[in-house]
Design an enzyme around this catalytic site. Sequence first.
Site, PDB file in Angstrom:
ATOM      1  N   HIS A  77       0.830  -1.206   0.000  1.00 44.00           N
ATOM      2  CA  HIS A  77       0.000   0.000   0.000  1.00 44.00           C
ATOM      3  C   HIS A  77       0.868   1.261   0.000  1.00 44.00           C
ATOM      4  O   HIS A  77       1.932   1.293   0.615  1.00 44.00           O
ATOM      5  CB  HIS A  77      -0.931   0.002   1.218  1.00 44.00           C
ATOM      6  CG  HIS A  77      -2.093  -0.909   1.032  1.00 44.00           C
ATOM      7  ND1 HIS A  77      -3.316  -0.473   0.611  1.00 44.00           N
ATOM      8  CD2 HIS A  77      -2.190  -2.243   1.159  1.00 44.00           C
ATOM      9  CE1 HIS A  77      -4.123  -1.495   0.498  1.00 44.00           C
ATOM     10  NE2 HIS A  77      -3.464  -2.595   0.829  1.00 44.00           N
ATOM     11  N   PRO A  78       0.396   2.293  -0.686  1.00 47.40           N
ATOM     12  CA  PRO A  78       1.166   3.552  -0.728  1.00 47.40           C
ATOM     13  C   PRO A  78       0.930   4.375   0.535  1.00 47.40           C
ATOM     14  O   PRO A  78      -0.040   4.154   1.265  1.00 47.40           O
ATOM     15  CB  PRO A  78       0.555   4.272  -1.937  1.00 47.40           C
ATOM     16  CG  PRO A  78      -0.863   3.808  -1.938  1.00 47.40           C
ATOM     17  CD  PRO A  78      -0.815   2.361  -1.502  1.00 47.40           C
ATOM     18  N   GLU A  97      -8.632   6.880  -5.295  1.00 44.53           N
ATOM     19  CA  GLU A  97      -9.138   6.928  -3.914  1.00 44.53           C
ATOM     20  C   GLU A  97      -8.525   8.106  -3.161  1.00 44.53           C
ATOM     21  O   GLU A  97      -9.224   8.840  -2.466  1.00 44.53           O
ATOM     22  CB  GLU A  97      -8.836   5.597  -3.214  1.00 44.53           C
ATOM     23  CG  GLU A  97      -9.674   4.450  -3.740  1.00 44.53           C
ATOM     24  CD  GLU A  97      -9.083   3.066  -3.494  1.00 44.53           C
ATOM     25  OE1 GLU A  97      -9.725   2.091  -3.936  1.00 44.53           O
ATOM     26  OE2 GLU A  97      -7.994   2.953  -2.893  1.00 44.53           O
TER      27      GLU A  97
END
Length: 187
Positions: A77-78, A97
């Site tokens: 995940h970033p 998102e």
Amino acid sequence: MMESSDGSHPIPLWAVNDLSVGAFVGRFGDVFERTPWIAERVAAARPFHSRRAMLSAMTAAVHCAAVEDRVALLAAHPMLGSAKPRTDDLTENSRNEQAGMGLDHLAGDEETAFAAMNLAYFERFGFPFIIAVRGVRDRAAILAAMTQRFEATPEDEQETAMAEVVKIAGFRLDALIDDAACTDAMT
């Protein structure tokens, strides 16, 4: 009909169940961030009778995976709102998102706060802070959650982060599968 964050249109569940394994993995491989192995593992579990059943199967695959695979999923995940992220750091889903919450154009004190908290969080837990931004009211709530969760034990935070990963996957499946078409076809 809602369009998914990657620009594809939702398809009915019967069509999901009829996809080849390769097409299934291609369509659902990023539902859990950059982890196509989850879609690969559940492809044989079809037919799914609902989006919820598909999400449950995918979640079970994650929970049955080796610890290093679960940690790699979290690490995939970033960071939220990181300053000038490299293009390859974000999947199309993550980019959309974060943009929906305005995390792609932070400035001033807010940008500084996100950068400091992201760094401290990553150093403490070894993976980026993860929260389903679609379920949060605003950026201040994200920072508040990050601050609160910073106090958790590493084990508890890993569990909380994984629950957020499942929420994100649920939102993504909602955009990829048209349940209305499923019920229409059954009636």
